[in-house]
Every structure is written in C-alpha cells, then in structure tokens.
Design an enzyme around this catalytic site. Structure first.
Site, PDB file in Angstrom:
ATOM      1  N   GLY A 184     -12.230 -19.556-129.270  1.00 29.48           N
ATOM      2  CA  GLY A 184     -13.110 -18.707-128.471  1.00 29.48           C
ATOM      3  C   GLY A 184     -13.065 -17.290-129.025  1.00 29.48           C
ATOM      4  O   GLY A 184     -12.691 -17.079-130.177  1.00 29.48           O
ATOM      5  N   ARG A 185     -13.422 -16.332-128.178  1.00 28.95           N
ATOM      6  CA  ARG A 185     -13.424 -14.916-128.621  1.00 28.95           C
ATOM      7  C   ARG A 185     -12.075 -14.528-129.206  1.00 28.95           C
ATOM      8  O   ARG A 185     -11.998 -13.911-130.261  1.00 28.95           O
ATOM      9  CB  ARG A 185     -13.669 -13.978-127.439  1.00 28.95           C
ATOM     10  CG  ARG A 185     -15.043 -13.992-126.894  1.00 28.95           C
ATOM     11  CD  ARG A 185     -15.140 -12.942-125.776  1.00 28.95           C
ATOM     12  NE  ARG A 185     -16.149 -13.344-124.832  1.00 28.95           N
ATOM     13  CZ  ARG A 185     -15.926 -14.166-123.811  1.00 28.95           C
ATOM     14  NH1 ARG A 185     -14.721 -14.643-123.561  1.00 28.95           N
ATOM     15  NH2 ARG A 185     -16.905 -14.515-123.018  1.00 28.95           N
ATOM     16  N   ILE A 186     -11.007 -14.878-128.488  1.00 32.19           N
ATOM     17  CA  ILE A 186      -9.669 -14.433-128.920  1.00 32.19           C
ATOM     18  C   ILE A 186      -9.249 -15.153-130.193  1.00 32.19           C
ATOM     19  O   ILE A 186      -8.753 -14.531-131.135  1.00 32.19           O
ATOM     20  CB  ILE A 186      -8.651 -14.599-127.768  1.00 32.19           C
ATOM     21  CG1 ILE A 186      -9.013 -13.644-126.616  1.00 32.19           C
ATOM     22  CG2 ILE A 186      -7.220 -14.356-128.243  1.00 32.19           C
ATOM     23  CD1 ILE A 186      -8.219 -13.800-125.343  1.00 32.19           C
ATOM     24  N   HIS A 210       4.394 -10.917-121.200  1.00 30.94           N
ATOM     25  CA  HIS A 210       2.962 -11.068-120.882  1.00 30.94           C
ATOM     26  C   HIS A 210       2.227  -9.726-120.993  1.00 30.94           C
ATOM     27  O   HIS A 210       1.632  -9.249-120.012  1.00 30.94           O
ATOM     28  CB  HIS A 210       2.779 -11.677-119.480  1.00 30.94           C
ATOM     29  CG  HIS A 210       1.441 -12.302-119.272  1.00 30.94           C
ATOM     30  ND1 HIS A 210       1.221 -13.400-118.484  1.00 30.94           N
ATOM     31  CD2 HIS A 210       0.221 -11.982-119.772  1.00 30.94           C
ATOM     32  CE1 HIS A 210      -0.065 -13.719-118.490  1.00 30.94           C
ATOM     33  NE2 HIS A 210      -0.697 -12.858-119.277  1.00 30.94           N
ATOM     34  N   ARG A 231      -1.420 -19.145-122.121  1.00 27.29           N
ATOM     35  CA  ARG A 231      -0.769 -19.339-120.830  1.00 27.29           C
ATOM     36  C   ARG A 231       0.479 -20.184-121.059  1.00 27.29           C
ATOM     37  O   ARG A 231       0.456 -21.112-121.885  1.00 27.29           O
ATOM     38  CB  ARG A 231      -1.689 -20.105-119.869  1.00 27.29           C
ATOM     39  CG  ARG A 231      -2.772 -19.275-119.234  1.00 27.29           C
ATOM     40  CD  ARG A 231      -2.210 -18.323-118.186  1.00 27.29           C
ATOM     41  NE  ARG A 231      -3.238 -17.555-117.518  1.00 27.29           N
ATOM     42  CZ  ARG A 231      -3.645 -16.335-117.910  1.00 27.29           C
ATOM     43  NH1 ARG A 231      -3.095 -15.748-118.957  1.00 27.29           N
ATOM     44  NH2 ARG A 231      -4.566 -15.699-117.228  1.00 27.29           N
ATOM     45  N   GLU A 265       6.695 -17.191-114.832  1.00 29.13           N
ATOM     46  CA  GLU A 265       6.876 -15.753-115.103  1.00 29.13           C
ATOM     47  C   GLU A 265       7.148 -15.024-113.793  1.00 29.13           C
ATOM     48  O   GLU A 265       6.526 -15.375-112.786  1.00 29.13           O
ATOM     49  CB  GLU A 265       5.595 -15.180-115.726  1.00 29.13           C
ATOM     50  CG  GLU A 265       5.320 -15.726-117.103  1.00 29.13           C
ATOM     51  CD  GLU A 265       3.926 -15.328-117.608  1.00 29.13           C
ATOM     52  OE1 GLU A 265       3.289 -14.446-117.025  1.00 29.13           O
ATOM     53  OE2 GLU A 265       3.485 -15.940-118.591  1.00 29.13           O
ATOM     54  N   ARG A 283     -12.670 -27.958-128.849  1.00 29.76           N
ATOM     55  CA  ARG A 283     -13.438 -29.161-128.452  1.00 29.76           C
ATOM     56  C   ARG A 283     -14.328 -29.665-129.586  1.00 29.76           C
ATOM     57  O   ARG A 283     -14.261 -30.799-129.986  1.00 29.76           O
ATOM     58  CB  ARG A 283     -14.283 -28.844-127.217  1.00 29.76           C
ATOM     59  CG  ARG A 283     -13.520 -29.122-125.977  1.00 29.76           C
ATOM     60  CD  ARG A 283     -14.412 -29.354-124.777  1.00 29.76           C
ATOM     61  NE  ARG A 283     -13.645 -29.018-123.590  1.00 29.76           N
ATOM     62  CZ  ARG A 283     -13.784 -27.893-122.904  1.00 29.76           C
ATOM     63  NH1 ARG A 283     -14.687 -27.011-123.244  1.00 29.76           N
ATOM     64  NH2 ARG A 283     -13.019 -27.651-121.854  1.00 29.76           N
ATOM     65  N   ASP A 298       4.416 -14.791-125.505  1.00 29.67           N
ATOM     66  CA  ASP A 298       4.096 -13.710-124.565  1.00 29.67           C
ATOM     67  C   ASP A 298       3.931 -14.266-123.154  1.00 29.67           C
ATOM     68  O   ASP A 298       3.826 -13.508-122.199  1.00 29.67           O
ATOM     69  CB  ASP A 298       2.798 -13.015-125.009  1.00 29.67           C
ATOM     70  CG  ASP A 298       2.473 -11.788-124.173  1.00 29.67           C
ATOM     71  OD1 ASP A 298       3.387 -10.958-123.966  1.00 29.67           O
ATOM     72  OD2 ASP A 298       1.310 -11.648-123.705  1.00 29.67           O
TER      73      ASP A 298
END
Ligand code: 8YV
Length: 312
Positions: A148-150, A274, A227, A256, A170, A251
């Site tokens: 995706g964007r990241i 995080h 995540r 958490e 996907r 991270d």
C-alpha cells in the site's frame, strides 16, 4: 451548541488541545455510564489503539461518526458501524513518510546493530574488545509484506540503498517492476530483510508465523511497523532464542505497552515503542485531519478521509 463526543482511547495532548479549542465537549468512555449522558454523544474519537465494538455502540444510540486519529482502524468493528449507519474516518497519507523512515531506520538499526554498538561504547567495552562484524545493508534483498502507500514508500527508500526489492500483497501491482510473490512464506525465502507493512485485523492475524520465519532463515531479519497482531509473537520469540532468524526490529507488539520480558532480554532485537508516526509534523497533521473529519461531519459536508469500506 457545543457537540458532545467521546474518546475511546487515551488521546495525545495536541489532539485534546485542538478539540478543546474547537469547543467540543469530550467525554471519557471509562467515566461516562449514565444512559442520558451517553445518548448525547454523537461522535467517537480515538487513536489507532481504539476499540469500538458492538457492545459499545449499543450503549451509544446517537453516534454517527467514529473518527480515528491514525491510519489503522483494526480495533473498530466497521461492519457493526455500517449496520448502524455510522461512518468511520482515519488519517491516511499524512503519516506515510514517517512510517517508512522508521522502517528504514529499523532495517539499518538491526542490520548494523546500532543500538547494540551504542551500548558497547557507553559501557566502555570498546577499550579491550571489538564489536563483531555484521553484514552489509546496501544491496541486500528486501521483501515487503503489503504494497500500500507505506509499502511503496519503504520500497522507494530501500531502492536508494540499492536493495533488491520484492513484495507480497493480495494482487500484483501492474505499475511496479519489483518481483511479486504470492505468499509471505515464498517472499521470506527470497530475502534478507522482511518488512511488514500490512493493515492489522482478522485477515492478517498471525500471518507471520512459523513457516514464514523458517523460510526467512538464520540470516534473515524481520521488521514490523504495522501491527503486533500480524506476527505470531511467541513463535517469533522462540525463533529469536533459537537463532532460527538473525534478528528482529519491532515498533509494534502484542499487548502494548506491556512487552514480553523474554523479548526485552534478547540481544538480537531492536525495540521501539510504537513511534513510527510520532513526529511533531505528522502527529499535528493527523490531528488536523481528524479535526477536519469531525468538522465536516457536524457541518454535513463530505468527509475528507472515510475508511475505504465507508467510501461511496
Ligand atoms: C498510532 C498508528 O497508533 O496510524 C496508525 O495506525 O498506529 C499510529 O500512528 C496512533 O494512532 C497515533 O495517534
């Protein structure tokens, strides 16, 4: 008339300040119990850590917006929201660069053992010892889980380090020339650094488990800026203890901010709290976009950034 909203996770001070300046009345969901007061709440606000489930929504008959200050909204039951005519918004785009910067920082940190050598110098160990040699990051193979964007932004940075990039998601992206692999396990078998950048939630829960780590092998590193839920953490800890993989830079974690003491004690990890989006610029932009979503909702204007499931 001041609008009554409810926070569903702790909110950072800059977000609270913006809400107070805009005259919202902010209730805290751990303190508000009276049904009369609950019925006055028309929007919920929280960070990526927010949990919004059916039970909570049932107590809040007049909520029509859930505004998340974060790109990830895996704690929000979007289906339940949609069933009740509630729109969910988030803050995509504004944090992409910072998250990708941290991912690259973590690649360098674990690959070159930057925190470990920092400790080595501070401890005075340099006086009569030499830190063991590590392997070169430039030109190494990076596999990205999630394009995706990241993911794309991480690839851009890795390309500047001449890294050989491949990915899984996907479906292959027609505009990208990086090698595509159908599964995370197939990808892991081909790379030195496996970087996780997929959304959290049921679809990706524990997707990085024993078979992926085995494929990554004892010269491979795992980096997670997505995540904690995406990685089977006990399996990862065991793989790190057994040196079945070379190391991990994380991270994000299960539960958490309580971190498994075994993970904290391992020498072949880099752990950050995080903080991928935690810069003044990005957190301000995230707060501003969250405020724009709230404002647009109360002015009955189109919402700037609904989550894809709630987009027309
Ligand atoms: C923070 C994040 O958790 O955007 C996300 O999905 O994980 C982070 O940016 C948080 O939401 C900051 O408010």
């Amino acid at each position: 008339m001041a609008q009554e909203i409810m926070q569903v996770s702790p909110l950072p001070p800059f977000m609270m300040k913006a809400l107070q300046e805009a005259d919202y009345i902010v209730h805290d969901h751990t303190h508000i119990k009276d049904p009369g007061a609950l019925s006055k709440v028309t929007a919920l606000i929280g960070t990526g850590a927010a949990k919004v489930d059916k039970k909570l929504l049932t107590m809040l008959p007049n909520v029509k917006l859930v505004a998340i200050c974060g790109v990830g909204y895996d704690g929000v039951d979007v289906t339940a929201c949609k069933d009740k005519g509630i729109v969910v918004t988030h803050t995509p785009g504004v944090l992409t660069d910072d998250v990708a910067d941290l991912a690259m920082g973590l690649v360098l940190s674990i690959g070159r053992r930057i925190p470990q050598v920092d400790k080595f110098v501070r401890n005075g160990d340099w006086v009569d010892d030499e830190f063991p040699l590590v392997t070169t990051v430039s030109g190494a193979r990076m596999g990205i889980v999630g394009m995706g964007r990241i993911g794309r932004s991480i690839a851009k940075r890795a390309a500047a380090f001449d890294m050989r990039i491949s990915y899984t998601c996907r479906d292959p992206k027609a505009d990208l020339s990086y090698a595509f692999h159908k599964t995370a396990t197939q990808l892991a078998a081909q790379v030195d650094y496996l970087v996780v950048a997929v959304p959290g939630g049921d679809d990706t829960k524990n997707m990085i488990g024993a078979s992926v780590l085995q494929a990554l092998g004892n010269r491979g590193y795992l980096i997670n800026v997505a995540r904690g839920s995406v990685v089977d953490q006990p399996v990862l800890v065991q793989a790190l203890k057994d040196k079945a993989i070379a190391g991990a830079a994380l991270d994000v974690f299960w539960d958490e901010p309580i971190i498994d003491p075994e993970l904290r004690r391992l020498p072949n990890v880099v752990l950050t709290p995080h903080i991928a989006s935690a810069t003044i610029e990005t957190r301000s932009a995230m707060a501003a976009l969250t405020m724009e979503n709230l404002q647009a909702f109360y002015e009955r204007k189109p919402l700037p950034s609904p989550v894809p499931e709630c987009s027309a």
